[in-house]
Design a protein around this motif. Structure first.
Motif, mmCIF file in Angstrom:
data_model
loop_
_atom_site.group_PDB
_atom_site.id
_atom_site.type_symbol
_atom_site.label_atom_id
_atom_site.label_comp_id
_atom_site.label_asym_id
_atom_site.label_seq_id
_atom_site.Cartn_x
_atom_site.Cartn_y
_atom_site.Cartn_z
ATOM 1 N N ALA A 204 -1.036 -11.036 -22.362
ATOM 2 C CA ALA A 204 -0.917 -11.557 -21.193
ATOM 3 C C ALA A 204 0.262 -11.104 -20.397
ATOM 4 N N SER A 205 1.371 -10.892 -20.983
ATOM 5 C CA SER A 205 2.749 -10.486 -20.181
ATOM 6 C C SER A 205 2.470 -8.952 -19.839
ATOM 7 N N SER A 206 1.430 -8.150 -20.462
ATOM 8 C CA SER A 206 1.140 -6.745 -19.850
ATOM 9 C C SER A 206 0.110 -7.234 -18.727
ATOM 10 N N VAL A 207 -0.799 -7.914 -18.896
ATOM 11 C CA VAL A 207 -1.752 -8.041 -17.810
ATOM 12 C C VAL A 207 -1.170 -8.683 -16.485
ATOM 13 N N SER A 208 -0.086 -9.585 -16.664
ATOM 14 C CA SER A 208 0.565 -10.154 -15.472
ATOM 15 C C SER A 208 1.124 -9.152 -14.780
ATOM 16 N N VAL A 209 1.982 -8.054 -15.612
ATOM 17 C CA VAL A 209 2.733 -6.996 -14.828
ATOM 18 C C VAL A 209 1.533 -6.087 -14.261
ATOM 19 N N VAL A 210 0.524 -5.904 -14.737
ATOM 20 C CA VAL A 210 -0.249 -4.953 -14.011
ATOM 21 C C VAL A 210 -1.057 -5.478 -12.791
ATOM 22 N N CYS A 211 -1.347 -6.900 -12.976
ATOM 23 C CA CYS A 211 -2.160 -7.611 -11.935
ATOM 24 C C CYS A 211 -1.192 -7.767 -10.659
ATOM 25 N N CYS A 212 0.004 -8.061 -11.191
ATOM 26 C CA CYS A 212 1.170 -8.176 -9.986
ATOM 27 C C CYS A 212 1.323 -6.547 -9.292
ATOM 28 N N SER A 213 1.214 -5.720 -9.945
ATOM 29 C CA SER A 213 1.556 -4.335 -9.347
ATOM 30 C C SER A 213 0.239 -3.879 -8.486
ATOM 31 N N LEU A 214 -0.961 -4.347 -9.025
ATOM 32 C CA LEU A 214 -2.236 -3.976 -8.249
ATOM 33 C C LEU A 214 -2.350 -4.642 -6.908
ATOM 34 N N LEU A 215 -1.799 -5.814 -7.049
ATOM 35 C CA LEU A 215 -1.519 -6.661 -5.468
ATOM 36 C C LEU A 215 -1.112 -5.699 -4.450
ATOM 37 N N LEU A 216 -0.428 -4.533 -4.682
ATOM 38 C CA LEU A 216 0.049 -3.558 -3.790
ATOM 39 C C LEU A 216 -1.277 -2.869 -2.884
ATOM 40 N N ARG A 217 -2.350 -3.007 -3.606
ATOM 41 C CA ARG A 217 -3.641 -2.281 -3.074
ATOM 42 C C ARG A 217 -3.981 -3.015 -1.812
ATOM 43 N N TYR A 218 -3.440 -4.336 -1.737
ATOM 44 C CA TYR A 218 -4.084 -5.093 -0.340
ATOM 45 C C TYR A 218 -2.820 -5.070 0.462
#
Length: 236
Positions: A204-218
């Motif tokens: 979950a820690s890794s998923v949270s970091v990746v999702c937070c970074s992917l928000l830059l797509r928006y």
């Protein structure tokens, strides 16, 4: 003598109009003065105002004479001006600001700007500039639009914010999970962290970091720039 004073007055008048005066002579006799000006890029004054709102200090470093430089700076709203500067002088100015503890972003498009672009913390070259300036810069503004300077700064700030948030997510999971996994709660609650739950927390820690970074797509550029573009369309 009167003719000389008249020429000096014409040169000063050209400088006040943000023009560089060139004296034309034939057979060592002055026959006229040509005023040359480099037109300001569209929206330059508005971009400087927006940078000021973003707490970014704007400094103009140019090889033009002081009269022309001050006239242009006054037109766009820049208070700090360095004129009659050679290429190495521009680089020295960048280093001087860095020694003061400032982060310097240099925007340029000419060969003379190349040393300063290399010396700056971030060099931004105008897409329509010289190949040497583009090669020396870290960022190339492909549309040759000064508004992209604001977009680049805003995007970099948003990226740094995401990096800090990733640290918060990663540290948060570990700060909470490691003591529990070590049995800190066992003497009081008789609770042990099951291995499968510990693995899920790490995932979950890794998923949270990746999702937070992917928000830059928006990411969307600042709304102020859209308002600025609309005002320019109305003026045209």
């Amino acid at each position: 003598m009167q003719a000389m004073l008249s020429r000096q007055g014409t040169l000063m008048e050209s400088e006040q109009m943000a023009q560089t005066g060139i004296i034309v002579a034939i057979n060592q006799e002055v026959v006229g003065i040509i005023g040359i000006s480099d037109p300001l890029k569209p929206g330059a004054q508005e971009v400087i105002s927006l940078l000021r709102l973003m707490k970014v200090e704007s400094i103009m470093v140019t090889g033009d004479n002081w009269g022309t430089a001050k006239a242009i700076a006054r037109e766009v709203g820049i208070e700090n001006v360095v004129a009659e500067s050679k290429p190495e002088g521009k680089a020295e100015k960048v280093k001087e600001l860095q020694l003061q503890g400032k982060v310097v972003a240099m925007v340029g498009d000419g060969i003379n700007d190349s040393p300063a672009l290399v010396s700056a913390d971030v060099g931004m070259a105008i897409g329509a500039g010289t190949d040497i300036a583009i090669e020396a810069a870290d960022i190339v503004l492909m549309k040759s639009n000064l508004e992209d300077v604001i977009t680049a700064i805003d995007l970099s700030r948003k990226t740094l914010f995401r990096i800090r948030m990733n640290y918060v997510w990663a540290l948060g999971y570990n700060i909470i999970g490691i003591p529990v996994a070590a049995g800190a709660l066992f003497p009081f609650t008789r609770f042990r962290l099951p291995p499968w739950l510990a693995g899920a927390a790490m995932a979950a820690s890794s998923v949270s970091v990746v999702c937070c970074s992917l928000l830059l797509r928006y990411y969307r550029r600042p709304k102020r720039l859209d308002m600025l573009q609309c005002s320019e369309v109305r003026v045209d």
